[in-house]
Design a protein around this motif. Structure first.
Motif, PDB file in Angstrom:
ATOM      1  N   UNK B  92       0.861  -1.174   0.000  1.00  0.00           N
ATOM      2  CA  UNK B  92       0.000   0.000   0.000  1.00  0.00           C
ATOM      3  C   UNK B  92       0.892   1.215   0.000  1.00  0.00           C
ATOM      4  N   UNK B  93       0.303   2.344  -0.240  1.00  0.00           N
ATOM      5  CA  UNK B  93       1.133   3.533  -0.158  1.00  0.00           C
ATOM      6  C   UNK B  93       0.772   4.313   1.089  1.00  0.00           C
ATOM      7  N   UNK B  94       1.703   5.149   1.537  1.00  0.00           N
ATOM      8  CA  UNK B  94       1.545   5.860   2.797  1.00  0.00           C
ATOM      9  C   UNK B  94       1.366   7.351   2.576  1.00  0.00           C
ATOM     10  N   UNK B  95       0.377   7.891   3.243  1.00  0.00           N
ATOM     11  CA  UNK B  95       0.249   9.342   3.314  1.00  0.00           C
ATOM     12  C   UNK B  95       0.726   9.763   4.700  1.00  0.00           C
ATOM     13  N   UNK B  96       1.832  10.472   4.729  1.00  0.00           N
ATOM     14  CA  UNK B  96       2.439  10.851   6.004  1.00  0.00           C
ATOM     15  C   UNK B  96       2.171  12.319   6.279  1.00  0.00           C
ATOM     16  N   UNK B  97       1.563  12.589   7.402  1.00  0.00           N
ATOM     17  CA  UNK B  97       1.257  13.984   7.722  1.00  0.00           C
ATOM     18  C   UNK B  97       2.479  14.653   8.313  1.00  0.00           C
ATOM     19  N   UNK B  98       2.906  15.738   7.681  1.00  0.00           N
ATOM     20  CA  UNK B  98       4.107  16.420   8.164  1.00  0.00           C
ATOM     21  C   UNK B  98       3.790  17.272   9.386  1.00  0.00           C
ATOM     22  N   UNK B  99       2.514  17.406   9.686  1.00  0.00           N
ATOM     23  CA  UNK B  99       2.143  18.205  10.852  1.00  0.00           C
ATOM     24  C   UNK B  99       2.047  17.356  12.111  1.00  0.00           C
ATOM     25  N   UNK B 100       1.289  16.260  12.040  1.00  0.00           N
ATOM     26  CA  UNK B 100       1.071  15.463  13.248  1.00  0.00           C
ATOM     27  C   UNK B 100       1.771  14.107  13.203  1.00  0.00           C
ATOM     28  N   UNK B 101       2.394  13.779  12.086  1.00  0.00           N
ATOM     29  CA  UNK B 101       3.146  12.528  12.013  1.00  0.00           C
ATOM     30  C   UNK B 101       2.312  11.287  11.751  1.00  0.00           C
ATOM     31  N   UNK B 102       1.019  11.437  11.613  1.00  0.00           N
ATOM     32  CA  UNK B 102       0.182  10.259  11.390  1.00  0.00           C
ATOM     33  C   UNK B 102       0.467   9.636  10.027  1.00  0.00           C
ATOM     34  N   UNK B 103       0.269   8.343   9.936  1.00  0.00           N
ATOM     35  CA  UNK B 103       0.476   7.626   8.687  1.00  0.00           C
ATOM     36  C   UNK B 103      -0.824   6.971   8.269  1.00  0.00           C
ATOM     37  N   UNK B 104      -1.296   7.300   7.093  1.00  0.00           N
ATOM     38  CA  UNK B 104      -2.520   6.695   6.594  1.00  0.00           C
ATOM     39  C   UNK B 104      -2.169   5.836   5.398  1.00  0.00           C
ATOM     40  N   UNK B 105      -2.795   4.685   5.305  1.00  0.00           N
ATOM     41  CA  UNK B 105      -2.478   3.807   4.187  1.00  0.00           C
ATOM     42  C   UNK B 105      -3.549   3.895   3.111  1.00  0.00           C
ATOM     43  N   UNK B 106      -3.122   3.776   1.871  1.00  0.00           N
ATOM     44  CA  UNK B 106      -4.088   3.721   0.776  1.00  0.00           C
ATOM     45  C   UNK B 106      -3.728   2.523  -0.095  1.00  0.00           C
ATOM     46  N   UNK B 107      -4.727   1.932  -0.649  1.00  0.00           N
ATOM     47  CA  UNK B 107      -4.486   0.775  -1.505  1.00  0.00           C
ATOM     48  C   UNK B 107      -3.766   1.216  -2.769  1.00  0.00           C
ATOM     49  N   UNK B 108      -2.948   0.363  -3.305  1.00  0.00           N
ATOM     50  CA  UNK B 108      -2.300   0.823  -4.538  1.00  0.00           C
ATOM     51  C   UNK B 108      -2.249  -0.252  -5.622  1.00  0.00           C
ATOM     52  N   UNK B 109      -3.328  -0.977  -5.708  1.00  0.00           N
ATOM     53  CA  UNK B 109      -3.387  -2.014  -6.737  1.00  0.00           C
ATOM     54  C   UNK B 109      -3.156  -1.430  -8.126  1.00  0.00           C
ATOM     55  N   UNK B 110      -3.878  -0.362  -8.407  1.00  0.00           N
ATOM     56  CA  UNK B 110      -3.752   0.240  -9.742  1.00  0.00           C
ATOM     57  C   UNK B 110      -2.377   0.851  -9.939  1.00  0.00           C
ATOM     58  N   UNK B 111      -1.917   1.533  -8.898  1.00  0.00           N
ATOM     59  CA  UNK B 111      -0.606   2.161  -8.981  1.00  0.00           C
ATOM     60  C   UNK B 111       0.452   1.092  -9.250  1.00  0.00           C
ATOM     61  N   UNK B 112       0.316   0.004  -8.542  1.00  0.00           N
ATOM     62  CA  UNK B 112       1.278  -1.082  -8.691  1.00  0.00           C
ATOM     63  C   UNK B 112       1.368  -1.550 -10.146  1.00  0.00           C
ATOM     64  N   UNK B 113       0.209  -1.683 -10.757  1.00  0.00           N
ATOM     65  CA  UNK B 113       0.186  -2.129 -12.156  1.00  0.00           C
ATOM     66  C   UNK B 113       0.989  -1.193 -13.046  1.00  0.00           C
ATOM     67  N   UNK B 114       0.736   0.082 -12.869  1.00  0.00           N
ATOM     68  CA  UNK B 114       1.437   1.068 -13.686  1.00  0.00           C
ATOM     69  C   UNK B 114       2.942   1.006 -13.457  1.00  0.00           C
ATOM     70  N   UNK B 115       3.308   0.933 -12.188  1.00  0.00           N
ATOM     71  CA  UNK B 115       4.738   0.915 -11.874  1.00  0.00           C
ATOM     72  C   UNK B 115       5.389  -0.348 -12.425  1.00  0.00           C
ATOM     73  N   UNK B 116       4.680  -1.433 -12.324  1.00  0.00           N
ATOM     74  CA  UNK B 116       5.221  -2.672 -12.881  1.00  0.00           C
ATOM     75  C   UNK B 116       5.485  -2.523 -14.373  1.00  0.00           C
TER      76      UNK B 116
END
Lengths: 146, 146
Positions: B92-116
């Motif tokens: 998955x990919x990570x959205x990292x908040x530069x303000x509070x440091x939280x890490x949110x995950x997002x699925x990246x099935x489609x992204x993965x395909x493109x990168x592959x």
DNA sequence: AGGTTTTTGAGAATGATTCGCAAGTGCATA
DNA sequence: TATGCACTTGCGAATCATTCTCAAAAACCT
């Protein structure tokens, strides 16, 4: 290069900072070539070609260049930060060879679109992308038969 | 958790290494919850809940867990390595908040395909993805009006 | 249980980065 | 052009995460 100097000068001015000799030396060393760099590279290059600048000054200058938007943190490798030019450069993703350390760039216009959509879904406002994949580059695949 | 212990045991065996008490303590602390962790987290958690394990042992154990495929390096933040579970977890990919440091995950099935596809074009063989974006999370956007 | 090898913990060592401070610069003003 | 003051620099010391060293402890084999 002139353009970068101009941007830097204005950025510094806006912060009430001065475009000193060491700062200019560092900027020129960075934009003299077009590759990724880290503090050590930079230090060695400056030491070879022109008036010395201390490591401390390089470490102090990099945050300014980052904030000015002229460079950005590209990735970390062997526990060192690696930077790249960002003014006038598109985002791209990095293929990092774990065998020889080479870094290859690939365009990621399409990837960017997808990620932006995911960010919208998550209500997240992106300021920087860090996209890379590790593995084996073309040459190392050949030589290791993988 | 049992599954992870099993995998770990077999991995260690295949390397002629022993599933000792400290190694098991570390494994359990990691899989007791489902969040990203770093060496400090882990050390504090173990120290609170059960028999102590030295930092050195944690540092020595992490490469084993990485090699076994149970965890993977997720990203680096504030010059610390952050790890996550990887057995049975999708990329998955990570959205990292530069303000509070939280890490949110997002699925990246489609992204993965493109990168592959990009990797195929570059004749690069990917073994690990490191995809993240920094910016402001939902909450911090609200509170800072951005 | 005895002997051998692996593992551990504690603290020292390392390597990258940051800090503190005294000396040096740059720039505005006179 | 000289003066003053704030900003910068270089040096070495300090810090922080991580790795190493080595003697003591634990695990395994028989």
């Amino acid at each position: 290069m002139e353009k970068e100097i101009q941007i830097y000068r204005e950025f510094l001015k806006s912060k009430n900072l001065k475009l000193t000799k060491p700062r200019l030396t560092i900027l020129k060393a960075i934009f003299r070539n077009h590759e990724h760099f880290n503090v050590d590279n930079l230090y060695e290059q400056i030491r070879k070609k022109q008036s010395n600048v201390s490591r401390a000054t390089i470490y102090r200058t990099i945050p300014l260049l980052l904030e000015s938007g002229l460079i950005k943190l590209s990735l970390r490798c062997d526990s060192k930060d690696i930077y790249e030019h960002s003014y006038g450069h598109e985002n791209h993703l990095h293929f990092i060879c774990t065998n020889c350390g080479s870094i290859k760039e690939a365009s990621f216009i399409k990837v960017e679109k997808l990620i932006n959509q995911l960010a919208v879904d998550a209500n997240f406002k992106i300021t920087e992308y860090h996209l890379s994949a590790r593995g084996l580059c073309e040459n190392c695949r050949k030589s290791t038969d993988q």
